[in-house]
Design a protein around this motif. Structure first.
Motif: not given
Length: 161
Positions: A47, A50-51, A53-55, A57-58
């Motif tokens: 988790k 993933a968080f 990586k998402k941050w 990318d954003k």
């Protein structure tokens, strides 16, 4: 927490963290709760990854764009950071040729900007910071900006002699 002012509060936390009583308590608390945190990390690792990586990318475009804009406005900072790193960071690849030899970095941001303007480095192709006396420290009187091609030719001449 006795202070409402954030700077005083931070100072209070730092002082408290250095006390023997707090260090003992902190060590004891970490040992007692070790299993809990290891279980939490094991269960939430994916988790968290993933968080992150998402941050990234954003925010990648925004961070990169701002960084590029800043470096375009302050091009001398790259030379400043590189030279400082070579002289002060023992993990740097070229530390043994600079800081390891005893060469000190005694420049400030404003002095490097003055050097940049004095030598008209913005007009050069790939400007690099050079020391006039190769065994001297990085000081305002001993530094200059010269093109990369000139710096490479200078180092080749010195190696041949």
């Amino acid at each position: 927490m006795p202070y409402k002012d954030s700077t005083k509060r931070k100072e209070w936390y730092r002082k408290r963290a250095k006390t023997k009583k707090y260090q003992d308590y902190s060590k004891k608390w970490r040992l007692e709760h070790k299993e809990y945190f290891l279980d939490w990390a094991k269960n939430n690792r994916e988790k968290t990854r993933a968080f992150v990586k998402k941050w990234r990318d954003k925010n990648k475009v925004y961070c990169t764009k701002k960084t590029i804009e800043w470096y375009k406005a302050h091009p001398w900072i790259v030379a400043f950071n590189s030279a400082k790193n070579r002289c002060t960071n023992s993990k740097c690849e070229r530390y043994n040729r600079y800081g390891g030899r005893g060469i000190k970095f005694n420049l400030t941001h404003s002095e490097v900007k003055k050097l940049w303007d004095r030598d008209n480095a913005s007009e050069m192709i790939r400007p690099t910071m050079d020391r006039k006396n190769n065994n001297g420290n990085y000081e305002y009187s001993n530094c200059q900006f010269i093109p990369m091609s000139e710096n490479v030719a200078k180092s080749n001449r010195e190696r041949r002699t």
